[in-house]
Design an enzyme around this catalytic site. Structure first.
Site, PDB file in Angstrom:
ATOM      1  N   LYS A  16       1.460  -1.049   0.215  1.00  0.00           N
ATOM      2  CA  LYS A  16       0.068   0.212   0.255  1.00  0.00           C
ATOM      3  C   LYS A  16       0.601   1.844   0.281  1.00  0.00           C
ATOM      4  CE  LYS A  16      -2.260   2.706   2.558  1.00  0.00           C
ATOM      5  NZ  LYS A  16      -1.833   4.240   2.114  1.00  0.00           N
TER       6      LYS A  16
ATOM      7  N   SER B 174       5.104   6.399  10.306  1.00  0.00           N
ATOM      8  CA  SER B 174       6.341   7.551  11.516  1.00  0.00           C
ATOM      9  C   SER B 174       5.696   7.020  12.797  1.00  0.00           C
ATOM     10  CB  SER B 174       4.492   8.683  11.161  1.00  0.00           C
ATOM     11  OG  SER B 174       3.760   7.917  11.851  1.00  0.00           O
ATOM     12  N   THR B 175       6.734   6.941  13.410  1.00  0.00           N
ATOM     13  CA  THR B 175       6.971   6.349  14.170  1.00  0.00           C
ATOM     14  C   THR B 175       5.370   6.097  15.263  1.00  0.00           C
ATOM     15  OG1 THR B 175       9.073   6.215  15.241  1.00  0.00           O
ATOM     16  CG2 THR B 175       7.751   5.914  16.821  1.00  0.00           C
TER      17      THR B 175
ATOM     18  N   GLU C 121      10.285   0.844   9.754  1.00  0.00           N
ATOM     19  CA  GLU C 121      10.945   2.068   9.622  1.00  0.00           C
ATOM     20  C   GLU C 121      10.861   2.974  10.045  1.00  0.00           C
ATOM     21  OE1 GLU C 121      14.450   1.368   8.675  1.00  0.00           O
ATOM     22  OE2 GLU C 121      13.965  -1.032   8.662  1.00  0.00           O
TER      23      GLU C 121
ATOM     24  N   CYS D  53      14.081  10.443   6.269  1.00  0.00           N
ATOM     25  CA  CYS D  53      14.346   9.476   7.829  1.00  0.00           C
ATOM     26  C   CYS D  53      15.350  10.567   8.460  1.00  0.00           C
ATOM     27  CB  CYS D  53      13.576   8.524   7.621  1.00  0.00           C
ATOM     28  SG  CYS D  53      13.986   7.827   6.261  1.00  0.00           S
TER      29      CYS D  53
ATOM     30  N   GLU E 244       9.900  14.876  15.576  1.00  0.00           N
ATOM     31  CA  GLU E 244      10.443  15.255  14.564  1.00  0.00           C
ATOM     32  C   GLU E 244       9.519  16.447  13.198  1.00  0.00           C
ATOM     33  OE1 GLU E 244       9.362  11.455  12.001  1.00  0.00           O
ATOM     34  OE2 GLU E 244      11.323  11.956  10.628  1.00  0.00           O
TER      35      GLU E 244
HETATM   36  P1  NAD Z   1       2.280   7.947   8.199  1.00  0.00           P
HETATM   37  O1  NAD Z   1       2.573   7.078   9.446  1.00  0.00           O
HETATM   38  O2  NAD Z   1       1.127   8.830   8.566  1.00  0.00           O
HETATM   39  O3  NAD Z   1       1.899   7.024   7.271  1.00  0.00           O
HETATM   40  C1  NAD Z   1       2.885   6.444   6.050  1.00  0.00           C
HETATM   41  C2  NAD Z   1       2.125   5.348   5.511  1.00  0.00           C
HETATM   42  O4  NAD Z   1       0.805   4.194   6.151  1.00  0.00           O
HETATM   43  C3  NAD Z   1       0.548   5.518   4.542  1.00  0.00           C
HETATM   44  O5  NAD Z   1       0.860   4.647   3.713  1.00  0.00           O
HETATM   45  C4  NAD Z   1      -0.206   5.628   5.487  1.00  0.00           C
HETATM   46  O6  NAD Z   1      -1.291   5.407   4.552  1.00  0.00           O
HETATM   47  C5  NAD Z   1      -0.038   4.882   6.541  1.00  0.00           C
HETATM   48  N1  NAD Z   1      -1.152   4.728   7.438  1.00  0.00           N
HETATM   49  C6  NAD Z   1      -1.836   5.825   8.197  1.00  0.00           C
HETATM   50  N2  NAD Z   1      -2.385   5.472   9.289  1.00  0.00           N
HETATM   51  C7  NAD Z   1      -2.132   4.075   9.321  1.00  0.00           C
HETATM   52  C8  NAD Z   1      -2.977   3.506  10.095  1.00  0.00           C
HETATM   53  N3  NAD Z   1      -4.052   3.447  11.263  1.00  0.00           N
HETATM   54  N4  NAD Z   1      -2.755   1.760  10.252  1.00  0.00           N
HETATM   55  C9  NAD Z   1      -2.102   0.628   8.812  1.00  0.00           C
HETATM   56  N5  NAD Z   1      -1.372   2.619   8.002  1.00  0.00           N
HETATM   57  C10 NAD Z   1      -1.393   3.744   8.031  1.00  0.00           C
HETATM   58  O7  NAD Z   1       3.658   8.569   8.146  1.00  0.00           O
HETATM   59  P2  NAD Z   1       3.745   9.752   6.939  1.00  0.00           P
HETATM   60  O8  NAD Z   1       3.721  10.807   6.948  1.00  0.00           O
HETATM   61  O9  NAD Z   1       3.856   9.185   4.980  1.00  0.00           O
HETATM   62  O10 NAD Z   1       5.331   9.404   6.225  1.00  0.00           O
HETATM   63  C11 NAD Z   1       6.268  10.238   6.906  1.00  0.00           C
HETATM   64  C12 NAD Z   1       6.892   9.163   8.231  1.00  0.00           C
HETATM   65  O11 NAD Z   1       7.519   8.627   7.603  1.00  0.00           O
HETATM   66  C13 NAD Z   1       8.264  10.383   8.678  1.00  0.00           C
HETATM   67  O12 NAD Z   1       7.844  10.172  10.017  1.00  0.00           O
HETATM   68  C14 NAD Z   1       9.675   9.697   8.979  1.00  0.00           C
HETATM   69  O13 NAD Z   1      10.512   9.767   9.447  1.00  0.00           O
HETATM   70  C15 NAD Z   1       9.061   8.165   7.618  1.00  0.00           C
HETATM   71  N6  NAD Z   1       9.926   7.590   6.938  1.00  0.00           N
HETATM   72  C16 NAD Z   1      10.724   6.591   7.379  1.00  0.00           C
HETATM   73  C17 NAD Z   1      11.619   5.664   6.894  1.00  0.00           C
HETATM   74  C18 NAD Z   1      12.623   5.010   7.528  1.00  0.00           C
HETATM   75  O14 NAD Z   1      13.725   4.820   6.326  1.00  0.00           O
HETATM   76  N7  NAD Z   1      13.595   5.095   8.256  1.00  0.00           N
HETATM   77  C19 NAD Z   1      11.817   5.897   5.160  1.00  0.00           C
HETATM   78  C20 NAD Z   1      10.660   7.281   4.958  1.00  0.00           C
HETATM   79  C21 NAD Z   1      10.086   7.832   6.127  1.00  0.00           C
END
Ligand code: NAD
Length: 495
Positions: A194, A248-249, A269, A303, A399
């Protein structure tokens, strides 16, 4: 509005009716619902994709499970999986310009950055293609109590884990899709991906290339839609054997809990708040440029972005002034414009979030050396540098995921290592110094999955990438990733 030149195939792909890929077929959502996606540089609507529901997710997972259990794929030799992955890398290379243009139009990042992301993905696909034929178990002498005269021999097999559910963020959509796809397919798993709500395009194009490469249908499925519905349904589906999440965390913790409910394997991640440490003996102009790149590349939406700068007090003012000057010189603009040096953030919501953090910083007493404001039209945000911040301030601890840098002075190496480790995260860290001894003293003390010396966000397919502490569980890339996509089976044979 300025029109930028793109390939005809890019425009055709964007303009078509978008569907999701389940079992080799383009599908609409069962209930016909869709979600929109935009061009962050202009705010314009680019298109709509199906909003998968629980029903669609269930169909995708069941097909992936059937393909894993009994199909041409489940009987395929490692050499053939290797060749398919290599062929996929060739197709991505053939279409690198189209993929990069799609990424830039959907995510906003500079075209040069998108081209770099695609190249990194090609390298990673080829690296993982090599692993398909090198997955080994082991054989050993066992000491099990046995009747006299009987001989036992033992060996350990590594087997693919099964159906992988992958949920990813929007900041590097194509890399993240390949980070999940390549190890899953090298090891013989099947995958339901997804992509993020905001950035479905390159994952959908990848699904097409996977079929063109010759992978059987059902091996790689892409469901589009919201996190709250499609993502949550995938995370809680009992047919998923392993969840791999990048985001996100906060959401990662929910995914982890869903995984435990089904005892699915899980890798996470997550976010970061990575320190950049500049020692007084560093090449200071290189360090200033490196610190600026560490936070402003990809608009700070990385990230492991170097969002906390620590500079030795003796050189603090000069280095920070240089970083601020670089920030002020950065030209914001459409990622398709070759003269742009920084693109937009992903969405108006992200501009608000980054602006709100900047405001919190001001209220906590920070001084803004530059930036601090969103700029329209489109979702741009000025490169921002804050000083007079305290280690415990919100902007130093949380963050922000945008082009916002906090800078603090320090006096000793021990002090700065404590400061570097003093957040909930532990993804990356860099130290800038001309002393190997200083670097070697620092490396073991830094609590993060990657440490860079005189560089930042330098990744290689052969090096594992992942987080300590709140930055996640498990690793992407390197030999380490194989363990996360396989199970071990112990076999004992009585001769
Ligand atoms: P997010 O957690 O909001 O969303 C990530 C994914 O999770 C999206 O596909 C979203 O649709 C899905 N999602 C959201 N709520 C969900 C739920 N309740 N159940 C299942 N899936 C759900 O994060 P974001 O805003 O898209 O991305 C930014 C974050 O990603 C930052 O914290 C960044 O540091 C992190 N990130 C980490 C890495 C790494 O390798 N460590 C790489 C890229 C981004």
């Amino acid at each position: 509005m300025t029109q930028y030149s793109t390939l005809e195939s890019t425009r055709n792909f964007i303009d078509r009716e978008h569907r999701m890929m389940i079992n080799g077929h383009w599908c609409v959502a069962n209930d016909g619902k869709t979600i929109p996606f935009h061009n962050p540089a202009t705010g314009e609507l680019l298109g709509k994709v199906p909003a998968a529901s629980k029903v669609d997710v269930d169909i995708a997972v069941r097909n992936a499970a059937a393909t894993f259990e009994d199909s041409e794929w489940s009987r395929m030799k490692p050499r053939d999986r290797q060749n398919l992955l290599w062929r996929l890398a060739d197709l991505v290379e053939r279409d690198r310009q189209q993929l990069a243009e799609l990424e830039t139009m959907n995510n906003g990042k500079l075209l040069s950055t998108s081209l770099g992301d695609v190249q990194f993905s090609i390298d990673f696909l080829r690296y993982m293609a090599g692993w398909a034929t090198k997955i080994e178990g082991s054989a050993l002498d066992v000491s099990a109590v046995a009747p006299p005269g009987e001989v036992f021999s033992g060996f350990i097999r590594r087997e693919p884990i099964g159906v992988v559910g992958a949920i990813v963020a929007w900041n590097v959509p194509f890399i993240l899709a390949c980070w999940k796809l390549a190890p899953a397919l090298a090891t013989g798993c099947t995958l339901v991906l997804k992509p993020a709500d905001e950035t479905p395009l390159t994952a959908l194009r990848l699904a097409e290339l996977v079929l063109e490469a010759g992978f059987p249908s059902g091996v790689f499925n892409v469901i589009t839609g919201t996190g709250i519905e499609a993502g949550a349904a995938l995370a809680s589906h009992p047919g998923v054997n392993k969840l791999t999440f990048t985001g996100s965390t906060a959401v990662g913790k929910q995914i982890g809990k869903s995984a435990m409910d089904n005892l699915a394997r899980v890798t996470l991640e997550l976010g970061g708040k990575s320190p950049v440490i500049v020692m007084p003996d560093a090449n200071l102009s290189e360090a200033a440029q490196g610190a600026a790149n560490a936070i402003f590349a990809n608009q700070g939406q990385v990230c492991c972005a170097g969002s906390r700068l620590y500079v030795h007090r003796s050189v603090f003012e000069n280095v920070v002034a240089d970083v601020a000057a670089i920030a002020q010189s950065i030209k914001l603009g459409n990622g398709l414009d070759a003269t742009s040096q920084m693109g937009p953030l992903i969405s108006s919501k992200q501009v608000e979030r980054v602006g709100a953090y900047t405001e919190i910083g001001r209220k906590e007493g920070a001084e803004l050396l530059c930036g601090g404001r969103g700029v329209g039209p489109g979702y741009f945000f000025q490169p921002t540098v804050m000083v007079n911040v305290g280690q415990k301030n919100t902007v130093v601890q949380e963050e922000i995921f945008g082009p916002v840098l906090t800078a603090l002075p320090f006096d000793t190496l021990d002090e700065v290592l404590d400061l570097a480790n003093d957040t909930a995260y532990g993804l990356g860290a860099s130290i800038w110094t001309s002393s190997l001894a200083t670097a070697h003293r620092a490396i073991p003390k830094i609590k993060s999955g990657s440490v860079w010396v005189n560089c930042h966000t330098a990744l290689d397919p052969a090096l594992p990438f992942g987080g300590y502490k709140g930055s996640g569980l498990g690793r992407e890339m390197g030999a380490a990733v194989i363990e996360h996509y396989t199970e071990q089976k112990s076999v004992l044979i009585r001769a």
